[in-house]
Design an enzyme around this catalytic site. Sequence first.
Site: not given
Ligand code: PSU
Ligand code: MN
Length: 306
Positions: A26, A87, A107, A139, A141-143, A160
């Site tokens: 990614e 993003k 992701v 909140d 994530s769409a992941d 994370k």
């Molecule tokens: N893993 C990391 N650093 C990052 C991310 C993942 O070590 O910055 C990113 C990935 O692209 C993941 C995104 O999909 O953070 C998640 O963002 P959000 O919580 O807004 O969905």
């Molecule tokens: Mn989010």
Amino acid sequence: MSPLPFIRSASVQAAQDAGTPIVALESTIITHGMPYPQNLEMARKVEATVRAGGAEPATIAVLDGTLHIGLEDNVLETLAQTKGAAKLSRADIAVCMATGGTGATTVAATMIAANLAGISVFATGGIGGVHRGAEESFDVSADLQELAQTAVTVVAAGAKAILDVSKTLEVLETLGVPVIAYGQDAVPAFWSSQSVYKAPLRLDTAREIAKAHKMRGLLGLPGGQLIANPIPGDAEIPRSEMEPVIERALKDTVTHGITGKSVTPYLLQRVFELTEGRSLTANIALVLNNAALAAQIACEMADNKA
Ligand code: PSU
Ligand code: MN
């Protein structure tokens, strides 16, 4: 015009033609997850690690409206220094491409692109998940949805640790996503190898992971697998040290009114500052570790096909 809305780099195209295994990578981690120049250094090392493992890396991003599967080194260098890159997740990728924009894939968006290009394995740092306080903010994530519907095996160091890991595991279970700890019983916690959560599933070899991916396809199950690969012991920051840092960073998001897409990049940057850079060193180590495992899985998948 190609019927498929993407282009492969020369080396990814060559790998595809030769039947060499390919690992997707990614780009949000490059543009939003780490500062320059460490992000570029990390991206290059990750690609080298995949190659050393016998696979071809395909870093994915949208540049001036074109979806790229594999980036030449000079393009990677430019992207690592691009300040205003969007993003991109499932919701944004098509608009970005339609308007000639430039953006890094999360992701979720990387899984979509990889699947389109016939790539089944993807290495990252940590997936997005259910944020702490999601019962108020919604909140999530769409992941997580993407893992439920797109057949790509994602190698990450768990969710994370800035997230609510317990709620993230619950949602993944509801969505039918296999969460497979690699070589240990506990779900790893990103910067730390251990957590208090037992993984729903455990596998100890890349071969079994590749077989499980294939088995899902044979069963007609949509969606991918999350491989939770613990950070190497010598690179980890113990959970007891990370937890107060995360609490503090989370308080700061509230104080500064950070919401939506900005939450994850903000938290990662704050944790970086509060640990005086140690979180970044650990983050790079875990991504490299994930790239090595993803290459092994990709090689096993290629063997399985034969
Ligand atoms: N893993 C990391 N650093 C990052 C991310 C993942 O070590 O910055 C990113 C990935 O692209 C993941 C995104 O999909 O953070 C998640 O963002 P959000 O919580 O807004 O969905
Ligand atoms: Mn989010």
